[in-house]
Design a protein around this motif. Structure first.
Motif, PDB file in Angstrom:
ATOM      1  N   SER A 158      55.681 -69.954   9.790  1.00 18.98           N
ATOM      2  CA  SER A 158      55.886 -68.909   8.785  1.00 18.98           C
ATOM      3  C   SER A 158      56.266 -69.557   7.462  1.00 18.98           C
ATOM      4  N   PRO A 159      55.395 -69.509   6.453  1.00 15.90           N
ATOM      5  CA  PRO A 159      55.741 -70.099   5.153  1.00 15.90           C
ATOM      6  C   PRO A 159      56.988 -69.483   4.538  1.00 15.90           C
ATOM      7  N   ILE A 160      57.220 -68.199   4.812  1.00  7.85           N
ATOM      8  CA  ILE A 160      58.408 -67.531   4.274  1.00  7.85           C
ATOM      9  C   ILE A 160      59.666 -68.184   4.820  1.00  7.85           C
ATOM     10  N   VAL A 161      59.730 -68.344   6.135  1.00 11.78           N
ATOM     11  CA  VAL A 161      60.917 -68.916   6.766  1.00 11.78           C
ATOM     12  C   VAL A 161      61.103 -70.368   6.345  1.00 11.78           C
ATOM     13  N   ALA A 162      60.023 -71.156   6.381  1.00 12.69           N
ATOM     14  CA  ALA A 162      60.121 -72.570   6.021  1.00 12.69           C
ATOM     15  C   ALA A 162      60.608 -72.746   4.585  1.00 12.69           C
TER      16      ALA A 162
ATOM     17  N   PRO B   5      69.312 -56.935 -18.232  1.00 17.45           N
ATOM     18  CA  PRO B   5      68.732 -56.150 -17.136  1.00 17.45           C
ATOM     19  C   PRO B   5      67.228 -56.317 -17.001  1.00 17.45           C
ATOM     20  N   ARG B   6      66.544 -56.665 -18.084  1.00 18.05           N
ATOM     21  CA  ARG B   6      65.090 -56.764 -18.034  1.00 18.05           C
ATOM     22  C   ARG B   6      64.631 -57.800 -17.011  1.00 18.05           C
ATOM     23  N   TYR B   7      65.265 -58.967 -16.980  1.00 18.68           N
ATOM     24  CA  TYR B   7      64.793 -59.993 -16.055  1.00 18.68           C
ATOM     25  C   TYR B   7      65.074 -59.599 -14.613  1.00 18.68           C
ATOM     26  N   VAL B   8      66.116 -58.821 -14.398  1.00 18.11           N
ATOM     27  CA  VAL B   8      66.380 -58.325 -13.048  1.00 18.11           C
ATOM     28  C   VAL B   8      65.269 -57.377 -12.613  1.00 18.11           C
ATOM     29  N   ARG B   9      64.865 -56.483 -13.522  1.00 16.26           N
ATOM     30  CA  ARG B   9      63.788 -55.539 -13.183  1.00 16.26           C
ATOM     31  C   ARG B   9      62.461 -56.264 -12.949  1.00 16.26           C
ATOM     32  N   LEU B  10      62.188 -57.270 -13.764  1.00 17.02           N
ATOM     33  CA  LEU B  10      60.945 -58.032 -13.588  1.00 17.02           C
ATOM     34  C   LEU B  10      60.876 -58.666 -12.205  1.00 17.02           C
ATOM     35  N   VAL B  11      61.996 -59.273 -11.791  1.00 18.79           N
ATOM     36  CA  VAL B  11      62.029 -59.925 -10.488  1.00 18.79           C
ATOM     37  C   VAL B  11      61.930 -58.899  -9.363  1.00 18.79           C
ATOM     38  N   GLU B  12      62.595 -57.764  -9.519  1.00 20.88           N
ATOM     39  CA  GLU B  12      62.498 -56.707  -8.517  1.00 20.88           C
ATOM     40  C   GLU B  12      61.056 -56.234  -8.352  1.00 20.88           C
ATOM     41  N   GLU B  13      60.363 -56.025  -9.461  1.00 21.83           N
ATOM     42  CA  GLU B  13      58.974 -55.578  -9.401  1.00 21.83           C
ATOM     43  C   GLU B  13      58.094 -56.615  -8.729  1.00 21.83           C
ATOM     44  N   TYR B  14      58.355 -57.878  -9.029  1.00 20.18           N
ATOM     45  CA  TYR B  14      57.589 -58.958  -8.413  1.00 20.18           C
ATOM     46  C   TYR B  14      57.825 -58.979  -6.897  1.00 20.18           C
ATOM     47  N   MET B  15      59.079 -58.841  -6.491  1.00 21.34           N
ATOM     48  CA  MET B  15      59.393 -58.822  -5.062  1.00 21.34           C
ATOM     49  C   MET B  15      58.704 -57.669  -4.351  1.00 21.34           C
ATOM     50  N   GLU B  16      58.739 -56.489  -4.953  1.00 16.62           N
ATOM     51  CA  GLU B  16      58.129 -55.315  -4.328  1.00 16.62           C
ATOM     52  C   GLU B  16      56.635 -55.521  -4.116  1.00 16.62           C
ATOM     53  N   ALA B  17      55.983 -56.141  -5.087  1.00 22.55           N
ATOM     54  CA  ALA B  17      54.529 -56.317  -5.027  1.00 22.55           C
ATOM     55  C   ALA B  17      54.108 -57.482  -4.147  1.00 22.55           C
ATOM     56  N   ASN B  18      55.009 -58.449  -3.929  1.00 27.78           N
ATOM     57  CA  ASN B  18      54.613 -59.677  -3.250  1.00 27.78           C
ATOM     58  C   ASN B  18      55.495 -60.035  -2.058  1.00 27.78           C
ATOM     59  N   CYS B  19      56.236 -59.065  -1.539  1.00 30.08           N
ATOM     60  CA  CYS B  19      57.197 -59.380  -0.479  1.00 30.08           C
ATOM     61  C   CYS B  19      56.526 -59.843   0.808  1.00 30.08           C
ATOM     62  N   HIS B  20      55.209 -59.628   0.946  1.00 26.56           N
ATOM     63  CA  HIS B  20      54.498 -60.091   2.132  1.00 26.56           C
ATOM     64  C   HIS B  20      54.126 -61.566   2.028  1.00 26.56           C
TER      65      HIS B  20
ATOM     66  N   PRO C 124      69.470 -62.443  -5.234  1.00 23.92           N
ATOM     67  CA  PRO C 124      68.035 -62.124  -5.226  1.00 23.92           C
ATOM     68  C   PRO C 124      67.416 -62.205  -3.836  1.00 23.92           C
ATOM     69  N   MET C 125      67.785 -63.238  -3.041  1.00 22.50           N
ATOM     70  CA  MET C 125      67.165 -63.385  -1.739  1.00 22.50           C
ATOM     71  C   MET C 125      67.637 -62.306  -0.768  1.00 22.50           C
ATOM     72  N   ASN C 126      68.874 -61.851  -0.914  1.00 19.53           N
ATOM     73  CA  ASN C 126      69.319 -60.725  -0.093  1.00 19.53           C
ATOM     74  C   ASN C 126      68.608 -59.436  -0.496  1.00 19.53           C
ATOM     75  N   HIS C 127      68.338 -59.299  -1.793  1.00 26.61           N
ATOM     76  CA  HIS C 127      67.565 -58.141  -2.252  1.00 26.61           C
ATOM     77  C   HIS C 127      66.162 -58.183  -1.648  1.00 26.61           C
ATOM     78  N   LEU C 128      65.556 -59.363  -1.628  1.00 26.38           N
ATOM     79  CA  LEU C 128      64.235 -59.515  -1.019  1.00 26.38           C
ATOM     80  C   LEU C 128      64.295 -59.199   0.473  1.00 26.38           C
ATOM     81  N   ARG C 129      65.350 -59.652   1.130  1.00 28.75           N
ATOM     82  CA  ARG C 129      65.515 -59.343   2.545  1.00 28.75           C
ATOM     83  C   ARG C 129      65.572 -57.837   2.767  1.00 28.75           C
ATOM     84  N   ASN C 130      66.276 -57.125   1.885  1.00 29.82           N
ATOM     85  CA  ASN C 130      66.361 -55.668   2.021  1.00 29.82           C
ATOM     86  C   ASN C 130      65.009 -55.003   1.844  1.00 29.82           C
ATOM     87  N   ILE C 131      64.213 -55.511   0.902  1.00 29.28           N
ATOM     88  CA  ILE C 131      62.870 -54.960   0.700  1.00 29.28           C
ATOM     89  C   ILE C 131      62.045 -55.153   1.964  1.00 29.28           C
ATOM     90  N   ARG C 132      62.093 -56.369   2.518  1.00 29.25           N
ATOM     91  CA  ARG C 132      61.315 -56.646   3.726  1.00 29.25           C
ATOM     92  C   ARG C 132      61.817 -55.823   4.911  1.00 29.25           C
TER      93      ARG C 132
END
Length: 330
Positions: free
Chosen positions: A187-191, A223-238, A269-277
């Motif tokens: 799993s590239p994500i885990v590695a 706040p803008r950079y936080v929103r940008l990263v959130e949007e990126y995570m939502e679109a690419n969390c797979h 950020p990584m915990n936020h990504l974990r929540n999205i997944r």
């Protein structure tokens, strides 16, 4: 005598062994770099054994020679090296610095230092090889600017107490988990998460000549950079997402990104990504196919420690993932 080379799970874990000094030197050189290898104890029988766990930026070795040997690679050039003795003693010389490395004291080596070692016959080590380009890129991400000069670590790492002990336990736990389940490296994500955590903690916890810059980097609250990263995570969390990806998207340093998420979202950020997944897992469990299982869905989204995943899922959604699947399968 031919060396023994064994592979496990597609080559992620390899077993190397030999009783011949020249074959041993070549096997070790293929893993690390060319070096001089001499047996010191003429009355001892060389019995080299090496468990190699491969990764992209971080590689683990558990190795011993079974006899007193002198190892002299000189400058490592393309990688950093952390050596944690599990048994025995190693006398380490790096340029003009010397350290006696044992179970309570590991050694950390920078690429341009001339390295020479003397392993005792009973010396066995956990050796962590970290790619130079990857680690220095991580350092740049953390500081938000180019490094001023080379990155150099203190030679000795206390692995009995403090941050050094934490880093040693972290590396050992990764090795144990991978040896139990080598397929997790598929799993590239885990590695990528394993490697990012090890590199960031090494930069933050082991004294080095850029540590002040890592700790004093100012947080730019936007706040803008936080929103940008959130949007990126939502679109690419797979997909595999690393700190480098997020820093590139955000336009701020890694430290500022972490601080911004803590300030505006209350988590990293990584915990936020974990929540999205985790939310994606829940969505799939709520619309199950005939063959769906919690294990299949969870691992597809990068959750391999199923007990911890189930506990975190229940904490967030008020029920275990198996209960969600059961409700929507009826």
């Amino acid at each position: 005598m031919d060396p023994t080379v064994g592979d496990s799970d597609g080559g992620h874990v390899r077993i190397l062994s030999s009783t011949d000094i020249d074959e041993t030197r070549q096997l070790v050189a293929d893993v690390f770099c060319d070096h001089g290898l001499k047996q010191i104890g003429a009355d001892e029988r060389l019995n080299y054994h090496h468990v190699l766990i491969g990764g992209a930026a971080v590689e683990f070795s558990i190795m011993n020679y079974g006899a007193r040997v002198s190892v002299e690679p000189g400058p490592l050039e393309s990688f950093y090296l952390v050596q944690i003795p599990l048994e025995g003693v190693d006398v380490v010389l790096a340029d003009n610095s010397e350290a006696i490395s044992h179970k309570g004291c590991a050694s950390v080596h920078s690429p341009h230092h001339h390295l020479r070692m003397c392993w005792s016959a009973d010396c066995k080590k956990l050796v962590v090889r970290v790619d130079k380009v990857a680690l220095e890129r991580q350092a740049v991400n953390l500081t938000g600017g180019a490094l001023r000069g080379s990155l150099e670590f203190d030679l000795a790492m206390d692995v009995e107490s403090g941050p050094g002990a934490s880093w040693g336990r972290l590396a050992a736990s990764f090795v144990d988990e991978i040896r139990r389940t080598p397929s997790i490296l598929k799993s590239p994500i885990v590695a990528a998460q394993f490697e990012q955590l090890l590199m960031t903690s090494l930069l933050e916890w082991q004294p080095n000549n850029h540590l002040t810059a890592f700790r004093e980097q100012q947080v730019v609250g936007s706040p803008r950079y936080v929103r940008l990263v959130e949007e990126y995570m939502e679109a690419n969390c797979h997909l595999p997402i690393t700190l480098e990806n997020l820093v590139s998207i955000s336009g701020v340093s890694g430290r500022s990104l972490f601080a911004g998420f803590r300030k505006f979202r209350g988590i990293s950020p990584m915990n936020h990504l974990r929540n999205i997944r985790m939310s994606r897992v829940r969505s799939e469990l709520e619309t199950p196919s005939t063959e769906s299982s919690v294990t299949e869905v969870a691992t597809r989204w990068g959750f391999y420690e199923l007990g911890r995943f189930a506990a975190a899922y229940k904490s967030r959604f008020g029920e275990y993932p198996s209960e969600t699947l059961k409700r929507y399968s009826e």
